[in-house]
Scaffold this motif. Structure first.
Motif, short mmCIF file in Angstrom:
data_model
loop_
_atom_site.label_atom_id
_atom_site.label_comp_id
_atom_site.label_asym_id
_atom_site.label_seq_id
_atom_site.Cartn_x
_atom_site.Cartn_y
_atom_site.Cartn_z
N ARG A 53 0.85 -1.20 0.00
CA ARG A 53 0.00 0.00 0.00
C ARG A 53 0.88 1.24 0.00
NH1 ARG A 53 -2.91 -3.41 -1.17
NH2 ARG A 53 -4.74 -4.25 -0.11
N CYS A 54 0.80 1.99 -1.07
CA CYS A 54 1.58 3.23 -1.18
C CYS A 54 1.23 4.16 -0.02
CB CYS A 54 1.26 3.90 -2.51
SG CYS A 54 2.16 5.42 -2.77
N VAL A 55 2.25 4.81 0.56
CA VAL A 55 1.99 5.69 1.70
C VAL A 55 1.23 6.95 1.29
CG1 VAL A 55 4.02 4.93 3.02
CG2 VAL A 55 4.21 6.92 1.50
N HIS A 56 1.22 7.26 -0.01
CA HIS A 56 0.57 8.50 -0.45
C HIS A 56 -0.95 8.37 -0.37
CE1 HIS A 56 -0.57 11.35 -3.94
NE2 HIS A 56 -0.40 12.07 -2.83
N ARG A 57 -1.54 7.49 -1.17
CA ARG A 57 -3.00 7.34 -1.16
C ARG A 57 -3.42 5.87 -1.16
NH1 ARG A 57 -2.55 11.77 0.25
NH2 ARG A 57 -3.53 13.69 -0.53
N VAL A 74 7.95 1.70 -8.48
CA VAL A 74 7.32 2.99 -8.73
C VAL A 74 5.80 2.82 -8.64
CG1 VAL A 74 7.06 4.89 -10.39
CG2 VAL A 74 9.21 3.57 -10.30
N CYS A 75 5.16 3.61 -7.78
CA CYS A 75 3.71 3.53 -7.65
C CYS A 75 3.06 3.96 -8.95
CB CYS A 75 3.22 4.40 -6.49
SG CYS A 75 1.42 4.38 -6.34
N GLY A 76 2.10 3.18 -9.39
CA GLY A 76 1.46 3.45 -10.67
C GLY A 76 0.44 4.58 -10.63
N TYR A 77 0.18 5.16 -9.46
CA TYR A 77 -0.82 6.22 -9.40
C TYR A 77 -0.16 7.60 -9.58
CZ TYR A 77 -5.26 8.35 -7.77
OH TYR A 77 -6.43 9.04 -7.66
N HIS A 78 0.75 8.00 -8.66
CA HIS A 78 1.39 9.32 -8.81
C HIS A 78 2.91 9.24 -8.79
CE1 HIS A 78 -2.34 9.70 -6.32
NE2 HIS A 78 -2.66 10.60 -7.22
N GLY A 79 3.47 8.03 -8.76
CA GLY A 79 4.91 7.92 -8.96
C GLY A 79 5.81 7.90 -7.74
S1 FES Z 1 -1.04 6.50 -4.28
FE1 FES Z 1 0.99 6.01 -4.76
S2 FES Z 1 1.84 7.81 -5.49
FE2 FES Z 1 -0.18 8.36 -4.97
#
Ligand code: FES
Ligand SMILES: [Fe+2]
Length: 355
Positions: A53-57, A74-79
């Motif tokens: 789970r990406c720490v961003h979202r 690399v997270c596929g949502y915002h990088g």
């Molecule tokens: S949720 Fe992964 S970069 Fe935004």
């Protein structure tokens, strides 16, 4: 009783399941004890395990278009980009990476063809045992293996495997014969090592199709079942099949017998679902693809018979949230001993006052 014992090593998968998927395919992820974990290998082949789970979202890093670049994911949502230790090394639109941007990382060990992951306080990983199953990755043995998802709590699979008398009823025509249920067991517990042993030696028994077709033995056999369970995860059934009257030599050699090591890794996915890893290792017909195919298909069928029964049992128990009164008999001695050790492991790790 909880099915999830914290601060323990669990089998997360087979080493061969985890590789590098830089373009295209999803990265490997599995939920272990309620935690979604991403597994991948560095370019040098080292295993890594971190939160999926990406720490961003919270976007799952195993989901496309997330991907590996060198030794980063690399997270596929915002990088957001993470190193093999889970620490974030780059975020989009700014050079400063927040200090708290790191994924939880997990201790992992690759051993005996398994990937073991430590669930709990990582500082306790090194001092916690990882049980061995050397035949799974050793000269002189041939292995077939699989994993079936079980929609039932892990403790039901422990009960099931600790009492093989059910073979006679649930697995008749495959591995069950009348002698299994008829022959009494002996149970021993090594409290210090935390191991339960359950033995059933049938000295003159019908040979079930599982062993008749794989060994070529016909007629009556000596069939020994020696269970060794290292809670919470690793179950081994040392199975010995031999002509009636044959016993091992004093020096431990056993040339007239066929040996099969049936191994299960019982890994909770959640409190009410389980990864049912199964393996059958044999010391005969090592290169015989026909025997491998037969054992793989037959054992999977047997595992699925258990899965159907235990999935049903989980539904029954989930419908009786206030509990129920069990009635136990001699055949349950091993299962009860296993529960006691699991409760002890869970209790040892509970915070003070929580018992
Ligand atoms: S949720 Fe992964 S970069 Fe935004
Ligand atoms: Fe079974």
């Amino acid at each position: 009783m909880t099915s999830i014992v914290p601060n323990q090593w669990y089998v997360a998968g087979y080493g061969r399941e985890i590789g590098r998927r830089e373009e295209g395919g999803d990265l490997f992820s599995r939920t272990i004890c309620g935690e979604s974990i991403l597994f991948w290998r560095t370019q040098a082949g080292a295993l890594t395990a971190m939160s999926d789970r990406c720490v961003h979202r919270r976007f799952p890093l195993s989901e496309k278009p997330s991907h590996l670049v060198g030794d980063t994911v690399v997270c596929g949502y915002h990088g957001f980009t993470y190193g093999a230790d889970g620490v974030c090394v780059a975020v989009p639109g700014q050079t400063r990476v927040p200090r708290t941007a790191r994924l939880r990382s997990y201790p992992v060990v690759e051993q005996d063809s398994f990937v073991w992951v430590f669930i709990g306080d990582p500082d306790k990983a090194e001092s916690t045992r990882i049980p061995r199953a050397p035949w799974l990755d050793q000269e002189g043995w041939t292995v077939v293996a699989g994993m079936e998802p079980l929609a039932a709590r892990a403790s039901l699979l422990v009960d099931n495997l600790m009492d093989l008398s059910h073979e006679t009823y649930l697995h008749g025509g495959y591995i069950g014969t009348p002698e299994v249920a008829m022959t009494p067991i002996t149970t021993e517990v090594d409290d210090e090592a935390g191991i339960v042993y359950v033995s059933r030696h049938m000295d003159d028994a019908e040979c079930p199709p599982f062993y008749a077709k794989s060994t070529g033995l016909s007629g009556r056999i000596a069939r020994w079942q020696d269970i060794e369970f290292a809670p919470p995860c690793l179950y081994k059934l040392h199975s010995r099949i031999a002509p009636v009257g044959s016993v091992p030599n004093d020096d431990g050699t056993d040339p007239d017998a066929f040996h099969v090591e049936v191994v299960y890794a019982i890994t909770p996915e959640t409190e009410s679902s389980t990864h049912d890893f199964w393996m059958v290792a044999r010391d005969f017909a090592l290169d015989d693809q026909g025997v491998s195919g037969f054992l793989a298909e037959n054992n999977r069928t047997v595992v699925l018979q258990d899965v159907v029964a235990l999935d049903k049992l989980e539904q029954v128990l989930a419908g009786e949230p206030d509990g129920y009164q069990e009635l136990s008999i001699n055949i349950d001695t091993g299962g009860l001993a296993a529960r006691r050790l699991i409760d002890r492991l869970a209790g040892e790790r509970a915070p003070a006052g929580a018992r």
